[in-house]
Design a protein around this motif. Structure first.
Motif, PDB file in Angstrom:
ATOM      1  N   LEU A 254       0.521  -0.867   0.003  1.00  0.00           N
ATOM      2  CA  LEU A 254      -0.221  -0.010   0.316  1.00  0.00           C
ATOM      3  C   LEU A 254       1.291   1.254  -0.112  1.00  0.00           C
ATOM      4  O   LEU A 254       0.599   2.447  -0.526  1.00  0.00           O
ATOM      5  CB  LEU A 254      -0.673  -0.479   1.656  1.00  0.00           C
ATOM      6  CG  LEU A 254      -2.169   1.495   1.085  1.00  0.00           C
ATOM      7  CD1 LEU A 254      -3.269   1.330   0.082  1.00  0.00           C
ATOM      8  CD2 LEU A 254      -2.608   0.895   2.357  1.00  0.00           C
ATOM      9  N   GLU A 255       1.780   1.190   0.919  1.00  0.00           N
ATOM     10  CA  GLU A 255       2.934   2.010   0.740  1.00  0.00           C
ATOM     11  C   GLU A 255       3.291   2.530  -0.678  1.00  0.00           C
ATOM     12  O   GLU A 255       3.545   3.908  -1.091  1.00  0.00           O
ATOM     13  CB  GLU A 255       4.612   2.388   2.503  1.00  0.00           C
ATOM     14  CG  GLU A 255       4.946   3.592   1.961  1.00  0.00           C
ATOM     15  CD  GLU A 255       4.275   3.835   2.595  1.00  0.00           C
ATOM     16  OE1 GLU A 255       4.190   5.623   2.380  1.00  0.00           O
ATOM     17  OE2 GLU A 255       2.671   4.535   3.299  1.00  0.00           O
ATOM     18  N   LYS A 256       4.092   1.101  -1.317  1.00  0.00           N
ATOM     19  CA  LYS A 256       4.575   1.643  -2.302  1.00  0.00           C
ATOM     20  C   LYS A 256       3.418   2.213  -3.459  1.00  0.00           C
ATOM     21  O   LYS A 256       3.696   3.042  -4.568  1.00  0.00           O
ATOM     22  CB  LYS A 256       4.724   0.130  -2.620  1.00  0.00           C
ATOM     23  CG  LYS A 256       6.297  -0.424  -2.506  1.00  0.00           C
ATOM     24  CD  LYS A 256       6.685  -1.456  -2.956  1.00  0.00           C
ATOM     25  CE  LYS A 256       7.887  -1.965  -2.175  1.00  0.00           C
ATOM     26  NZ  LYS A 256       7.980  -2.862  -2.969  1.00  0.00           N
ATOM     27  N   GLN A 257       1.902   1.646  -3.404  1.00  0.00           N
ATOM     28  CA  GLN A 257       0.763   2.347  -4.274  1.00  0.00           C
ATOM     29  C   GLN A 257       1.020   4.402  -4.385  1.00  0.00           C
ATOM     30  O   GLN A 257       0.341   4.777  -4.635  1.00  0.00           O
ATOM     31  CB  GLN A 257       0.207   1.983  -4.343  1.00  0.00           C
ATOM     32  CG  GLN A 257      -0.657   0.388  -3.874  1.00  0.00           C
ATOM     33  CD  GLN A 257       0.212  -0.106  -5.521  1.00  0.00           C
ATOM     34  OE1 GLN A 257       0.258   0.709  -6.768  1.00  0.00           O
ATOM     35  NE2 GLN A 257       1.472  -0.707  -5.306  1.00  0.00           N
ATOM     36  N   ARG A 258       0.993   4.287  -2.492  1.00  0.00           N
ATOM     37  CA  ARG A 258       1.382   5.318  -2.438  1.00  0.00           C
ATOM     38  C   ARG A 258       2.011   6.791  -3.007  1.00  0.00           C
ATOM     39  O   ARG A 258       2.197   8.476  -3.242  1.00  0.00           O
ATOM     40  CB  ARG A 258       1.124   6.038  -0.753  1.00  0.00           C
ATOM     41  CG  ARG A 258      -0.245   5.382  -0.164  1.00  0.00           C
ATOM     42  CD  ARG A 258       0.012   6.008   0.726  1.00  0.00           C
ATOM     43  NE  ARG A 258      -1.743   5.317   2.009  1.00  0.00           N
ATOM     44  CZ  ARG A 258      -1.116   5.300   3.076  1.00  0.00           C
ATOM     45  NH1 ARG A 258      -0.697   5.405   3.761  1.00  0.00           N
ATOM     46  NH2 ARG A 258      -2.323   4.565   3.931  1.00  0.00           N
ATOM     47  N   GLN A 259       3.187   6.650  -3.663  1.00  0.00           N
ATOM     48  CA  GLN A 259       3.511   7.348  -3.745  1.00  0.00           C
ATOM     49  C   GLN A 259       3.759   7.378  -5.395  1.00  0.00           C
ATOM     50  O   GLN A 259       3.630   7.147  -6.161  1.00  0.00           O
ATOM     51  CB  GLN A 259       6.006   6.401  -3.980  1.00  0.00           C
ATOM     52  CG  GLN A 259       6.024   6.514  -2.364  1.00  0.00           C
ATOM     53  CD  GLN A 259       6.785   5.520  -2.141  1.00  0.00           C
ATOM     54  OE1 GLN A 259       7.628   4.325  -2.977  1.00  0.00           O
ATOM     55  NE2 GLN A 259       7.617   5.323  -0.256  1.00  0.00           N
TER      56      GLN A 259
END
Length: 80
Positions: free
Chosen positions: A75-80
């Motif tokens: 999820l964090e990777k998708q936020r970038q």
């Protein structure tokens, strides 16, 4: 045969013991407020591996480990 399971811990409970809550695609879609079809599409083999949502396959069933580091990292990777 008794169906009594009070002594068996449920996998879907996260009681601070490091076990992630196991949820299905409908639950994940509701928590992320996206269509369930979007979640399902992101678990299929035709989706590039780096874009697939981390999941657990139980035969034909797909489940997600809510609260797991793998899901949080994705999820964090998708936020970038």
């Amino acid at each position: 045969m008794s169906l009594e399971t009070s002594s068996v811990p449920m996998m879907s409970q996260n009681g601070g013991n490091g076990i992630s809550e196991i949820i299905d695609s409908a639950d994940l879609a509701a928590r992320w407020r996206v269509p369930e079809s979007w979640i399902r599409n992101r678990t299929r083999a035709r989706t590039p591996k780096e874009e697939r949502i981390p999941c657990v396959r139980l035969g034909r069933y797909v489940r997600f480990e809510w609260g797991s580091p793998r899901l949080a990292e994705w999820l964090e990777k998708q936020r970038q």
